[in-house]
Design a protein around this motif. Structure first.
Motif, short mmCIF file in Angstrom:
data_model
loop_
_atom_site.label_atom_id
_atom_site.label_comp_id
_atom_site.label_asym_id
_atom_site.label_seq_id
_atom_site.Cartn_x
_atom_site.Cartn_y
_atom_site.Cartn_z
N HIS A 37 3.16 126.74 70.39
CA HIS A 37 1.94 126.04 69.93
C HIS A 37 1.79 126.36 68.46
CE1 HIS A 37 -2.36 125.09 69.54
NE2 HIS A 37 -2.36 124.57 70.74
N ILE A 38 1.18 125.46 67.68
CA ILE A 38 1.13 125.71 66.24
C ILE A 38 0.00 126.65 65.83
CG2 ILE A 38 2.27 123.54 65.64
CD1 ILE A 38 -0.41 122.35 64.88
N VAL A 39 -1.02 126.82 66.69
CA VAL A 39 -2.14 127.71 66.34
C VAL A 39 -2.12 128.98 67.20
CG1 VAL A 39 -4.67 127.92 66.29
CG2 VAL A 39 -3.57 125.82 65.50
N LYS B 97 -1.79 113.19 56.95
CA LYS B 97 -3.19 113.62 56.78
C LYS B 97 -3.44 114.91 57.57
CE LYS B 97 -5.32 109.88 58.34
NZ LYS B 97 -6.43 108.98 58.67
N CYS B 98 -2.54 115.21 58.50
CA CYS B 98 -2.74 116.32 59.47
C CYS B 98 -3.02 117.66 58.78
CB CYS B 98 -1.48 116.44 60.32
SG CYS B 98 -1.49 117.85 61.42
N ILE B 99 -4.01 118.41 59.30
CA ILE B 99 -4.29 119.74 58.76
C ILE B 99 -3.86 120.84 59.74
CG2 ILE B 99 -6.12 118.97 57.21
CD1 ILE B 99 -8.15 120.08 59.31
N ARG B 100 -3.07 120.46 60.76
CA ARG B 100 -2.48 121.43 61.70
C ARG B 100 -3.53 122.28 62.43
NH1 ARG B 100 1.28 118.65 60.07
NH2 ARG B 100 3.30 119.41 59.36
N CYS B 101 -4.56 121.62 62.94
CA CYS B 101 -5.56 122.38 63.69
C CYS B 101 -5.12 122.59 65.14
CB CYS B 101 -6.90 121.65 63.65
SG CYS B 101 -6.92 120.14 64.62
N GLY B 102 -4.23 121.75 65.63
CA GLY B 102 -3.71 121.91 66.99
C GLY B 102 -4.58 121.31 68.08
N ALA B 103 -5.71 120.69 67.71
CA ALA B 103 -6.62 120.18 68.75
C ALA B 103 -5.98 119.07 69.58
CB ALA B 103 -7.90 119.67 68.11
N CYS B 104 -5.13 118.25 68.95
CA CYS B 104 -4.48 117.17 69.71
C CYS B 104 -3.54 117.76 70.76
CB CYS B 104 -3.74 116.23 68.77
SG CYS B 104 -2.48 117.02 67.75
N ILE B 105 -2.99 118.93 70.45
CA ILE B 105 -2.07 119.58 71.41
C ILE B 105 -2.89 120.12 72.58
CG2 ILE B 105 -0.36 121.42 71.66
CD1 ILE B 105 0.19 121.23 68.68
N PRO C 271 1.20 115.89 70.65
CA PRO C 271 1.11 114.59 69.99
C PRO C 271 1.51 114.61 68.52
CG PRO C 271 -0.82 115.00 71.34
CD PRO C 271 -0.03 116.25 71.38
N ILE C 272 1.07 115.61 67.77
CA ILE C 272 1.42 115.60 66.35
C ILE C 272 2.92 115.82 66.16
CG2 ILE C 272 0.69 118.04 66.06
CD1 ILE C 272 0.67 115.20 63.40
N GLY C 273 3.52 116.62 67.04
CA GLY C 273 4.99 116.81 66.98
C GLY C 273 5.71 115.50 67.26
N VAL D 132 -10.01 113.61 69.12
CA VAL D 132 -10.37 114.96 68.64
C VAL D 132 -9.87 115.23 67.22
CG1 VAL D 132 -10.46 115.97 70.95
CG2 VAL D 132 -8.32 116.08 69.65
N CYS D 133 -9.04 114.38 66.68
CA CYS D 133 -8.43 114.70 65.37
C CYS D 133 -9.48 114.69 64.25
CB CYS D 133 -7.31 113.71 65.06
SG CYS D 133 -6.56 114.08 63.46
N PRO D 134 -9.59 115.77 63.49
CA PRO D 134 -10.63 115.84 62.47
C PRO D 134 -10.37 114.94 61.26
CG PRO D 134 -9.20 117.76 62.31
CD PRO D 134 -8.76 116.99 63.53
N VAL D 135 -9.12 114.49 61.10
CA VAL D 135 -8.82 113.63 59.95
C VAL D 135 -8.35 112.25 60.39
CG1 VAL D 135 -8.38 115.38 58.18
CG2 VAL D 135 -6.59 114.84 59.83
N LYS D 136 -8.62 111.95 61.67
CA LYS D 136 -8.35 110.61 62.21
C LYS D 136 -6.89 110.17 62.04
CE LYS D 136 -13.03 108.87 62.09
NZ LYS D 136 -13.90 107.73 61.85
N VAL D 137 -5.97 111.06 62.34
CA VAL D 137 -4.55 110.64 62.36
C VAL D 137 -4.38 109.69 63.55
CG1 VAL D 137 -2.17 111.39 62.67
CG2 VAL D 137 -3.75 112.80 61.35
N PRO D 138 -3.83 108.49 63.35
CA PRO D 138 -3.67 107.55 64.47
C PRO D 138 -2.46 107.94 65.34
CG PRO D 138 -2.88 106.54 62.44
CD PRO D 138 -3.34 107.93 62.07
N LEU D 139 -2.64 108.99 66.11
CA LEU D 139 -1.49 109.56 66.85
C LEU D 139 -0.94 108.59 67.88
CD1 LEU D 139 -3.19 113.00 67.07
CD2 LEU D 139 -0.92 112.67 66.09
N ARG D 140 -1.84 108.05 68.71
CA ARG D 140 -1.37 107.16 69.78
C ARG D 140 -0.61 105.97 69.19
NH1 ARG D 140 -6.05 104.60 73.13
NH2 ARG D 140 -6.59 104.01 71.01
S1 SF4 Z 1 -5.70 117.02 65.80
FE1 SF4 Z 1 -5.15 115.91 63.92
S2 SF4 Z 1 -5.22 117.46 62.31
FE2 SF4 Z 1 -5.18 118.57 64.24
S3 SF4 Z 1 -2.98 119.01 64.58
FE3 SF4 Z 1 -3.44 117.09 65.65
S4 SF4 Z 1 -2.97 115.46 64.16
FE4 SF4 Z 1 -3.12 117.39 63.03
#
Ligand code: SF4
Length: 454
Positions: free
Chosen positions: A147-149, A302-310, A331-333, A359-367
């Motif tokens: 996990h990244i966090v 835009k990702c700040i690597r918070c790990g919430a999407c994981i 998802p971010i991976g 949940v992404c704080p910077v609205k990365v369009p992951l899906r």
């Molecule tokens: S929730 Fe958004 S900012 Fe956080 S790790 Fe995932 S993509 Fe990056």
């Protein structure tokens, strides 16, 4: 060729108890994150502002990077540019070797996982000690983070107790987290005192100041950076923010979204080397600028690597982080891995449910990015084994209403007359943990015509 995500996940899924507590631990982080987000009435506005700020950064990256580098140099830091992983590793090794450094203490940095820095330095005879507790545990186990966090989230305290007994000489059978943490701290203290160089990652690099922010919960980055006379900070080029206000916005969101804390325990802003010491910063591209030219892919930076999407991803929670071949799971991976050949199967390790987007704080369009990668892989004829064969057939059936209706009729008959064992083997891995539904007597379309039709 590397194993597929599904094949690797089988090992994790085999231990049902582990799957359950792993999933529960991550859901707890998700719940804590939701509480923090809801406690700020301006949260959604902050997300929108953060997203726009990071889009601004991506569209002005060359200017902001130049401004950051110039200001860093004006502040007395030495700035290095690395085109790729090898160049990054050579730069770091070069700095250390030129000064005769033999022992590096480093805090957590996913970038150093990306470029495989530690093995490179060890080959050159430079000892590297991870000082983030989770990372140190994994270093002692010779394992990558899952996990990244929270990199050791897949381990139970009993497993860590056994490891520390073997490696650090703690009491046999001891698994009390406080006792184990004290033992790790005692052992690491010796490493901090004997190291002659320190490395940190960078959470935000502030262009207008030539300064960078490092956030940790353990204070290990600060301890490392303040003892020796050499500090090397490494960052991906997307870590830039224009000014301190932008950094403050992200700092306000990062820990809330990552672990449900109002703030990380230690937030340090490094602006210049201390007198008599050196501070170097290595800015890494490693494929980022190429990927940023694809507009559908660029927004992942835009990702700040918070790990919430994981934390919120059902596939990650129940499949574990080591099921992924790319060094960032979840998802971010999947979104970053894109065209990485090792991660070919990973675009399908996703239900496209969109919880990650929410949940992404910077609205990365992951899906949307993951769906886009699937589309690209299909166009390039790089679908994983099996999908190559049946997805075009499924596509044809879904594209013709009569064919679909015939296929559904055949499926209803099959569900009624085929023995259960045969149904399961036809269902393949899908049917391993699922029962087929009871077949309805007629199609939904016919039901609708009879009951609701005009
Ligand atoms: S929730 Fe958004 S900012 Fe956080 S790790 Fe995932 S993509 Fe990056």
């Amino acid at each position: 060729m590397k194993q597929t995500h599904a094949r690797k996940a089988e090992n994790f899924v085999a231990n049902e108890a582990r799957v359950d507590w792993h999933s529960a631990a991550l859901l707890m982080l998700r719940d804590k994150r939701d509480l923090q987000a809801k406690s700020l009435p301006e949260w959604e506005q902050m997300r929108e502002t953060a997203s726009r700020m990071k889009l601004h950064v991506l569209s002005h990256l060359p200017e902001l990077l130049r401004q950051f580098a110039d200001n860093c140099e004006a502040n007395g830091m030495q700035v290095h540019w690395a085109r790729d992983a090898l160049e990054h590793n050579q730069i770091v090794a070069g700095i250390l070797k030129a000064r005769g450094k033999k022992k590096l203490v480093k805090s957590k940095s996913m970038l150093t996982e990306e470029v495989h820095l530690v093995p490179h330095l060890e080959e050159q005879g430079i000892e590297c000690i991870e000082t983030d507790l989770g990372e140190r545990i994994l270093q002692l186990r010779h394992e990558p983070p899952s996990h990244i966090v929270v990199p050791a989230i897949h381990l139970k305290k009993e497993e860590i107790g056994e490891l520390f007994h073997e490696k650090l000489g703690t009491r046999a059978g001891a698994s009390d987290p406080t006792y184990l943490t004290h033992a790790a701290r005692e052992s690491m203290r010796q490493d901090f005192l004997s190291a002659d160089a320190a490395m940190t990652g960078v959470n935000m690099a502030i262009a207008s100041e030539g300064a960078f922010v490092v956030c940790t919960n353990e204070g290990n980055a600060d301890m490392g950076a303040h003892l020796p006379d050499l500090h090397i900070a490494v960052m991906g080029m997307e870590k830039i923010v224009p000014d301190p206000e932008s950094a403050a916005l992200l700092m306000r969101m990062l820990a809330r979204n990552a672990t449900g804390q109002p703030s990380t325990s230690y937030n340090s802003i490094f602006g210049a080397p201390r007198p008599g010491t050196e501070m170097h910063i290595v800015i890494v591209d490693n494929g980022r600028s190429r990927r940023m030219t694809d507009r559908r892919h660029a927004e992942i930076y835009k990702c700040i690597r918070c790990g919430a999407c994981i934390n919120t991803c059902p596939v990650y929670r129940r499949g574990g982080g080591h099921s992924y071949n790319y060094f960032i799971p979840g998802p971010i991976g999947l979104a970053i891995a894109g065209d990485n050949p090792d991660a070919n199967s990973e675009a399908w390790a996703c239900t496209l449910n969109g919880s990650c987007n929410n949940v992404c704080p910077v609205k990365v369009p992951l899906r949307e990015t993951i769906a886009y990668h699937r589309e690209q892989l299909a166009r390039q004829k790089r679908l994983p084994y099996g999908k190559n064969f049946y997805m075009p057939v499924v596509g044809k059936i879904f594209g013709h209403p009569r064919l679909l209706s015939l296929a559904m009729a055949a499926a209803r008959v099959g569900l009624r007359i085929l023995p259960h064992g045969l149904q399961s083997s036809l269902g393949g891995s899908w049917a391993k943990s699922r029962d087929f539904p009871v077949a309805p007597s007629d199609s939904f379309a016919n039901w609708y015509r009879k009951n609701r039709g005009a």
